[in-house]
Design an enzyme around this catalytic site. Structure first.
Site, short mmCIF file in Angstrom:
data_model
loop_
_atom_site.label_atom_id
_atom_site.label_comp_id
_atom_site.label_asym_id
_atom_site.label_seq_id
_atom_site.Cartn_x
_atom_site.Cartn_y
_atom_site.Cartn_z
N ARG A 142 14.63 0.17 0.84
CA ARG A 142 14.91 -1.08 1.54
C ARG A 142 15.08 -2.22 0.53
O ARG A 142 14.59 -2.15 -0.60
CB ARG A 142 13.82 -1.40 2.55
CG ARG A 142 12.43 -1.58 1.96
CD ARG A 142 11.38 -1.79 3.06
NE ARG A 142 10.12 -2.28 2.51
CZ ARG A 142 9.09 -2.67 3.23
NH1 ARG A 142 9.15 -2.62 4.57
NH2 ARG A 142 7.98 -3.13 2.67
N ASP B 272 0.74 -11.41 6.92
CA ASP B 272 1.29 -10.63 5.81
C ASP B 272 2.62 -9.99 6.17
O ASP B 272 3.26 -9.38 5.30
CB ASP B 272 0.29 -9.55 5.37
CG ASP B 272 -0.12 -8.63 6.51
OD1 ASP B 272 -0.81 -9.10 7.43
OD2 ASP B 272 0.25 -7.44 6.49
N LYS C 20 9.73 2.61 0.24
CA LYS C 20 8.59 2.61 1.15
C LYS C 20 8.20 4.05 1.44
O LYS C 20 8.97 4.80 2.02
CB LYS C 20 8.93 1.88 2.46
CG LYS C 20 7.72 1.74 3.39
CD LYS C 20 8.06 0.87 4.57
CE LYS C 20 6.84 0.71 5.48
NZ LYS C 20 7.13 -0.15 6.65
N GLY D 112 0.79 -1.22 0.00
CA GLY D 112 0.00 0.00 0.00
C GLY D 112 0.82 1.27 0.00
O GLY D 112 0.33 2.33 -0.35
N ASP E 290 9.15 -5.63 7.49
CA ASP E 290 8.05 -4.73 7.87
C ASP E 290 8.16 -4.26 9.31
O ASP E 290 7.34 -4.59 10.16
CB ASP E 290 6.70 -5.43 7.63
CG ASP E 290 6.44 -5.64 6.14
OD1 ASP E 290 7.22 -5.12 5.32
OD2 ASP E 290 5.46 -6.31 5.80
N ASP F 262 -2.61 7.13 2.01
CA ASP F 262 -2.12 8.04 0.96
C ASP F 262 -0.84 7.53 0.31
O ASP F 262 -0.27 8.19 -0.56
CB ASP F 262 -1.90 9.45 1.52
CG ASP F 262 -0.92 9.48 2.69
OD1 ASP F 262 -0.22 8.47 2.93
OD2 ASP F 262 -0.86 10.51 3.38
#
Length: 565
Positions: free
Chosen positions: A248, A322, A178, A157, A332, A190
């Site tokens: 990353r 995820d 990212k 996202g 993450d 956003d």
């Protein structure tokens, strides 16, 4: 009381604690290929480093191996029948500043001259404003269970894979920005990231690698004067924060959720392609289409990963399916935290009201998530193979215990297994919990003293709290007996302990101090932390002066972190 060694398992009376299945015996060997291929190297490159103008991406594997979304737009939508969507990074418009760059990543993973960080084009590249030759920006479609509930389509996202690079060592890396803008998977977001979350991910990625914990890497962070609105603690208090982007890297960003969405949507061909690709490119010890062996390997490597987390007091904070890599690397970084005082119930994530992802629960959650992976693989398995994957899950406790004991044995400096080592470790953790002793420094300082003549100075502040416990002398007695049994000398004990127990970890108060300074345009502390955390076993004068190995400041206990990024 509960301790991490028993976070999953129940010991069976009369069972040998040092017995090892053939599966466990092969874990180290199976990790060898992965660790050799993807760990960073500090060896000086013989080849000439490239300037940014000379650098380009390699031929893409992802575009040629997988179905790509036919819609070539960034707008948010439900996507089906593919693994990736083509996207375009959204430019940051205001002034850019380089916050920090990892010279190890630039030089040893990307073959890029570290001096290029001074090139204005480098910041434009990091921001997604300037794509280099060979770039094929993609966003990955995946799903996942979040806090135990199926969340449906999730996907990249705010992260955009801008290309793939095979370096001079022959290692392939996928590069992601990212915070580079909206994708079809941004849902209500956003597509941006803020400075605080970007600094945290950047520093922790590089810190974990230096600790020897499998992880994604971070090359650099850039911040813009573009502002975005965030509700950091989801309490209605919105505020403007500076937008930032972190570059990353990972060998692959495939995760358990990558397979789950395909299994849920009955896209068997796409599912098979992702698993076959992962086996072919990253798990050479597994034969093609041997999906049970693939699953067994992921379980083994995942148990080793979570054991390393537990040994360093690391809590991920949001262990949804995820967020678990198929290669068992840490990915993450969000509301993570390292333990200060030893509290097995530690929950770094402000949003985790029930403590599902506490420090203590991490091995259980790994097991639960791996069971979800087994479910996702079912369309590729026969009935017999499904039973075999269930048997593998049932062995997770045993595999994890072996990994846990191997690491904690070394944290106490034992050169080989000892008869009473489980009780020894549990006794120390019991004392530490009751005294709320500092996790990192208790082990580090224990490696600095002589057990035959314990003399604690002011710098042994963590040991002072445990030495006053009524059972401390009992612990020392069992400890010395174990050292004698394993024929471990004091010199060897010190050497082993100082090689596995760091002087520094990225405590939340340290990260917060760097963030507060960076939000004022001063990046000195961010860069100092990078330098210190890349050599976590070595004392650093400036770090010592700033109290990085001292008791956390009083305000540290009031710190909260959240999923907001």
């Amino acid at each position: 009381m509960q301790f991490p060694i028993f976070a999953v398992i129940l010991l069976v009376p009369g069972r040998s604690l040092t017995s090892t299945s053939s599966t466990c015996l092969n874990i180290s060997q199976r990790f060898l290929v992965f660790l050799t291929k993807y760990s960073s190297s500090t060896t000086t490159q013989c080849l000439k480093m490239k300037s940014l103008s000379e650098w380009s991406f390699s031929q893409p594997n992802l575009l040629t191996h997988f179905n790509i979304d036919p819609v070539r737009e960034n707008f948010v939508r439900r996507v089906t029948g593919c693994v990736f969507s083509r996207v375009t990074p959204t430019h940051l418009k205001a002034e850019l500043q380089l916050v920090s760059a990892s010279q190890d990543v630039l030089k040893n993973l990307l073959d890029l001259d570290p001096h290029e960080e001074m090139n204005p084009s480098f910041s434009n590249f990091l921001a997604g404003n300037q794509l280099l030759p060979g770039s094929e920006p993609l966003a990955h479609r995946y799903g996942g269970y979040q806090f135990g509930y199926w969340a449906g389509q999730l996907g990249d996202g705010r992260a955009i894979t801008i290309g793939e690079y095979v370096n001079s060592k022959g290692t392939r890396w996928e590069l992601q920005l990212k915070g580079a803008g909206k994708t079809p998977y941004s849902r209500n977001g956003d597509g941006r990231a803020v400075l605080r979350s970007s600094i945290r991910e950047f520093l922790c990625s590089e810190a974990m690698d230096a600790l020897g914990i499998p992880t994604s890497r971070a090359a650099a962070v850039v911040v813009s004067k573009d502002m975005v609105v965030r509700d950091q603690f989801y309490n209605g208090r919105m505020k403007y924060e500076p937008a930032a982007v972190v570059l990353r890297l990972a060998p692959t960003w495939f995760r358990i959720g990558s397979l789950e969405i395909l299994a849920k949507e009955q896209e068997k061909l796409n599912l098979k392609q992702v698993v076959d690709f992962t086996i072919e490119h990253y798990i050479p010890t597994v034969e093609r289409e041997n999906y049970v062996k693939f699953f067994e390997t992921v379980v083994e490597q995942s148990s080793a990963l979570v054991a390393k987390w537990m040994a360093h007091g690391f809590t991920h904070g949001v262990l949804n399916t995820d967020n678990m890599s198929l290669l068992s690397i840490t990915i993450d970084y969000g509301p993570f935290g390292f333990l200060d005082s030893y509290n097995p119930s530690f929950v770094p994530n402000h949003s985790d009201d029930e403590g599902r992802y506490s420090y203590l629960n991490q091995p259980k959650i790994f097991k639960w998530n791996l069971a979800c992976l087994a479910d996702a693989l079912q369309p590729l398995l026969s009935a017999e193979e499904q039973k075999q994957t269930a048997d593998v899950i049932n062995r997770f406790d045993e595999i994890y215990l072996e990994q846990f004991m191997s690491i904690f044995r070394r944290k106490l400096g034992l050169s080989r297994p000892a008869k009473d080592e489980v009780g020894l470790i549990q006794l120390l953790l019991d004392i530490m919990q009751q005294r709320r002793a500092d996790f990192t420094q208790t082990f580090r300082q224990l490696g600095d003293i002589h057990l035959d003549n314990i003399q604690l100075s002011e710098e042994h502040w963590a040991l002072h709290s445990v030495s006053n416990h009524g059972r401390f002398s009992e612990f020392i007695g069992v400890y010395q007996a174990s050292l004698k049994e394993t024929q471990t000398s004091e010199e060897e004990r010190h050497r082993i302990m100082n090689s596995v127990n760091p002087q520094y970890v990225l405590r939340n108060w340290m990260a917060e101090s760097a963030i507060r300074q960076a939000e004022k345009g001063d990046f000195h502390l961010t860069n100092l932390l990078l330098k210190v955390l890349r050599k976590p076993y070595e004392k650093d004068d400036e770090a010592e002066a700033l109290g990085f190995s001292k008791p956390p400041p009083d305000w540290a206990c009031s710190l909260r972190v959240s999923c907001s990024s």
